[in-house]
Design a protein around this motif. Sequence first.
Motif, PDB file in Angstrom:
ATOM      1  N   GLY A  14      28.260 -36.932  14.832  1.00 15.27           N
ATOM      2  CA  GLY A  14      29.131 -38.003  14.482  1.00 15.27           C
ATOM      3  C   GLY A  14      29.179 -39.160  15.500  1.00 15.27           C
ATOM      4  O   GLY A  14      28.095 -39.120  16.713  1.00 15.27           O
ATOM      5  N   THR A  15      30.181 -40.049  15.892  1.00 14.15           N
ATOM      6  CA  THR A  15      30.190 -40.965  16.749  1.00 14.15           C
ATOM      7  C   THR A  15      31.052 -40.484  17.854  1.00 14.15           C
ATOM      8  O   THR A  15      31.764 -39.527  17.724  1.00 14.15           O
ATOM      9  CB  THR A  15      30.846 -42.429  16.051  1.00 14.15           C
ATOM     10  N   ASP A  16      30.921 -41.021  19.118  1.00 10.56           N
ATOM     11  CA  ASP A  16      31.408 -40.506  20.298  1.00 10.56           C
ATOM     12  C   ASP A  16      31.075 -39.169  20.639  1.00 10.56           C
ATOM     13  O   ASP A  16      32.231 -38.607  21.155  1.00 10.56           O
ATOM     14  CB  ASP A  16      32.994 -40.804  20.125  1.00 10.56           C
ATOM     15  N   GLN A  39      22.740 -51.655  17.346  1.00 12.44           N
ATOM     16  CA  GLN A  39      24.205 -51.609  18.347  1.00 12.44           C
ATOM     17  C   GLN A  39      24.871 -52.402  17.387  1.00 12.44           C
ATOM     18  O   GLN A  39      25.098 -53.588  17.136  1.00 12.44           O
ATOM     19  CB  GLN A  39      23.665 -52.393  19.672  1.00 12.44           C
ATOM     20  N   ALA A  40      26.102 -51.509  17.170  1.00  8.51           N
ATOM     21  CA  ALA A  40      27.577 -52.042  16.575  1.00  8.51           C
ATOM     22  C   ALA A  40      28.377 -52.159  17.675  1.00  8.51           C
ATOM     23  O   ALA A  40      28.838 -51.045  17.800  1.00  8.51           O
ATOM     24  CB  ALA A  40      27.825 -51.245  15.306  1.00  8.51           C
ATOM     25  N   GLY A  41      28.916 -53.399  17.883  1.00  9.02           N
ATOM     26  CA  GLY A  41      29.943 -53.369  19.098  1.00  9.02           C
ATOM     27  C   GLY A  41      29.269 -53.881  20.145  1.00  9.02           C
ATOM     28  O   GLY A  41      28.398 -53.018  20.597  1.00  9.02           O
ATOM     29  N   LEU A  71      30.676 -56.298  15.623  1.00  5.98           N
ATOM     30  CA  LEU A  71      31.625 -55.463  15.131  1.00  5.98           C
ATOM     31  C   LEU A  71      31.743 -54.073  15.405  1.00  5.98           C
ATOM     32  O   LEU A  71      30.669 -53.512  15.081  1.00  5.98           O
ATOM     33  CB  LEU A  71      31.984 -55.313  13.567  1.00  5.98           C
ATOM     34  N   PRO A  72      32.677 -53.176  16.116  1.00  6.38           N
ATOM     35  CA  PRO A  72      32.097 -52.057  16.364  1.00  6.38           C
ATOM     36  C   PRO A  72      32.805 -51.116  15.237  1.00  6.38           C
ATOM     37  O   PRO A  72      33.900 -50.549  15.229  1.00  6.38           O
ATOM     38  CB  PRO A  72      33.281 -51.700  17.785  1.00  6.38           C
ATOM     39  N   ALA A  73      31.703 -50.984  14.317  1.00  6.21           N
ATOM     40  CA  ALA A  73      32.224 -50.379  12.954  1.00  6.21           C
ATOM     41  C   ALA A  73      30.911 -50.010  12.514  1.00  6.21           C
ATOM     42  O   ALA A  73      29.827 -49.879  13.180  1.00  6.21           O
ATOM     43  CB  ALA A  73      32.517 -51.684  12.087  1.00  6.21           C
ATOM     44  N   SER A  74      30.951 -49.382  11.299  1.00  5.77           N
ATOM     45  CA  SER A  74      29.503 -48.684  10.689  1.00  5.77           C
ATOM     46  C   SER A  74      28.777 -49.845  10.517  1.00  5.77           C
ATOM     47  O   SER A  74      28.988 -51.165  10.192  1.00  5.77           O
ATOM     48  CB  SER A  74      30.006 -48.173   9.208  1.00  5.77           C
ATOM     49  N   PRO A  75      27.454 -49.808  11.179  1.00  7.36           N
ATOM     50  CA  PRO A  75      26.432 -50.947  11.094  1.00  7.36           C
ATOM     51  C   PRO A  75      26.326 -51.514   9.676  1.00  7.36           C
ATOM     52  O   PRO A  75      26.217 -53.001   9.605  1.00  7.36           O
ATOM     53  CB  PRO A  75      25.095 -49.950  11.180  1.00  7.36           C
ATOM     54  N   ALA A 105      22.786 -44.402  15.690  1.00  6.80           N
ATOM     55  CA  ALA A 105      24.295 -44.850  15.628  1.00  6.80           C
ATOM     56  C   ALA A 105      25.174 -43.882  14.735  1.00  6.80           C
ATOM     57  O   ALA A 105      24.920 -43.581  13.678  1.00  6.80           O
ATOM     58  CB  ALA A 105      24.432 -46.402  15.114  1.00  6.80           C
ATOM     59  N   GLY A 106      26.295 -43.377  15.383  1.00  5.45           N
ATOM     60  CA  GLY A 106      27.034 -42.491  14.555  1.00  5.45           C
ATOM     61  C   GLY A 106      26.297 -41.130  14.335  1.00  5.45           C
ATOM     62  O   GLY A 106      25.368 -40.668  15.169  1.00  5.45           O
ATOM     63  N   GLY A 107      26.653 -40.666  13.125  1.00  3.52           N
ATOM     64  CA  GLY A 107      25.673 -39.568  12.718  1.00  3.52           C
ATOM     65  C   GLY A 107      24.763 -39.840  11.578  1.00  3.52           C
ATOM     66  O   GLY A 107      24.447 -41.059  11.251  1.00  3.52           O
ATOM     67  N   PHE A 109      24.424 -39.713   8.311  1.00  2.00           N
ATOM     68  CA  PHE A 109      24.782 -40.224   7.029  1.00  2.00           C
ATOM     69  C   PHE A 109      25.331 -41.651   7.262  1.00  2.00           C
ATOM     70  O   PHE A 109      26.116 -42.138   6.094  1.00  2.00           O
ATOM     71  CB  PHE A 109      25.520 -39.443   6.082  1.00  2.00           C
ATOM     72  N   VAL A 110      25.286 -42.350   8.301  1.00  5.64           N
ATOM     73  CA  VAL A 110      25.779 -43.662   8.668  1.00  5.64           C
ATOM     74  C   VAL A 110      24.830 -44.531   7.708  1.00  5.64           C
ATOM     75  O   VAL A 110      23.616 -44.849   8.060  1.00  5.64           O
ATOM     76  CB  VAL A 110      25.877 -43.948  10.123  1.00  5.64           C
ATOM     77  N   PRO A 111      25.446 -45.538   6.943  1.00  5.19           N
ATOM     78  CA  PRO A 111      24.899 -46.668   6.144  1.00  5.19           C
ATOM     79  C   PRO A 111      24.389 -47.676   7.224  1.00  5.19           C
ATOM     80  O   PRO A 111      25.104 -48.134   7.951  1.00  5.19           O
ATOM     81  CB  PRO A 111      25.606 -46.838   5.017  1.00  5.19           C
TER      82      PRO A 111
HETATM   83  C1  LIG Z   1      31.158 -48.250  16.404  1.00  3.30           C
HETATM   84  C2  LIG Z   1      30.701 -46.966  16.628  1.00  3.30           C
HETATM   85  N1  LIG Z   1      30.991 -46.863  18.479  1.00  3.30           N
HETATM   86  C3  LIG Z   1      29.220 -46.598  16.497  1.00  3.30           C
HETATM   87  N2  LIG Z   1      28.177 -47.484  16.960  1.00  3.30           N
HETATM   88  C4  LIG Z   1      29.049 -46.751  14.855  1.00  3.30           C
HETATM   89  C5  LIG Z   1      29.882 -45.552  14.366  1.00  3.30           C
HETATM   90  C6  LIG Z   1      29.730 -45.696  12.717  1.00  3.30           C
HETATM   91  C7  LIG Z   1      30.509 -44.260  12.169  1.00  3.30           C
HETATM   92  C8  LIG Z   1      30.511 -44.970  10.591  1.00  3.30           C
HETATM   93  C9  LIG Z   1      31.068 -43.402   9.874  1.00  3.30           C
HETATM   94  O1  LIG Z   1      30.394 -42.347  10.006  1.00  3.30           O
HETATM   95  O2  LIG Z   1      31.976 -43.604   9.337  1.00  3.30           O
END
Ligand SMILES: C[C@H](N)[C@H](N)CCCCCC(=O)O
Length: 222
Positions: A14-16, A39-41, A71-75, A105-107, A109-111
Amino acid sequence: MTTFLEQLFVTGIGTDVGKTLVAAILTEALQADYWKPVQAGLTPTTDTATVRSLVTNPVSRFHPEAYRLVLPASPHAAAAAENIRIQPERFVLPRTTNNLIVEGAGGLFVPLAPGFLLVDLLAQLQLATVVVSRNYLGSINHTLLTLEALQRRGLPIRGLVFNGEVTPATEEFILEHSGVPVMPRLRPEAVTDAAMVSRYAAEFRAWGLTPGSVGPHPRPLS
Ligand SMILES: C[C@H](N)[C@H](N)CCCCCC(=O)O
Ligand SMILES: Nc1ncnc2c1ncn2[C@@H]1O[C@H](COP(=O)(O)OP(=O)(O)OP(=O)(O)O)[C@@H](O)[C@H]1O
Ligand SMILES: [Mg+2]
């Protein structure tokens, strides 16, 4: 026996979960180049800037991201917010003759774009993976889902990195069920700085990740 390049894609459950920290350790251990395709964010910092600040060897080079999204969000959402459409064909491995660490970025299945997930990028780049599993209640399920998604697609797993408190019941089950190789673990650290990265890099080199790796290639190449 021949030398081979270690070109690895760091993903996680996942993320983080510690992908950037592990990517910095691998980059230092291998004196590798580093690339973050998306890079998102951008504030307070980017993963590339973080890794650059944690790595001290003189060899590593840092390649520019293919997409830098505010934006620090899903790409996919961060791109949409800027009226950008992420194009899979723009993801081309940086030209280098060095070892290379690529961070997702994230895990898995991140779109990234309609019909194009992070795992599709991984398949496109044809790199072996390092999977980071941070310890929390729920991480067994997230880790096994991640490993199964890679295994079902025939994507090679170089190793799994546990991050956090040692939890034998969790780790033993994941390793037994999945059969994947385990790399050195990260403990919870009060300070995450270049000295810490350097200490862990030595552990990963002792495990077998060295700048001039020698041996049978660790992943099947077609
Ligand atoms: C902004 C964050 N730190 C990552 N770069 C992107 C994480 C996307 C997660 C999307 C999700 O699985 O819901
Ligand atoms: N073992 C650890 N000890 C202390 N802090 C840690 C540890 N692992 C990760 N962290 C911290 O947790 C935060 C998230 O880690 P990190 O940025 O590496 O996650 P990530 O998986 O790369 O996230 P993203 O999906 O945004 O790329 C960071 O502040 C990092 O320094
Ligand atoms: Mg990161």
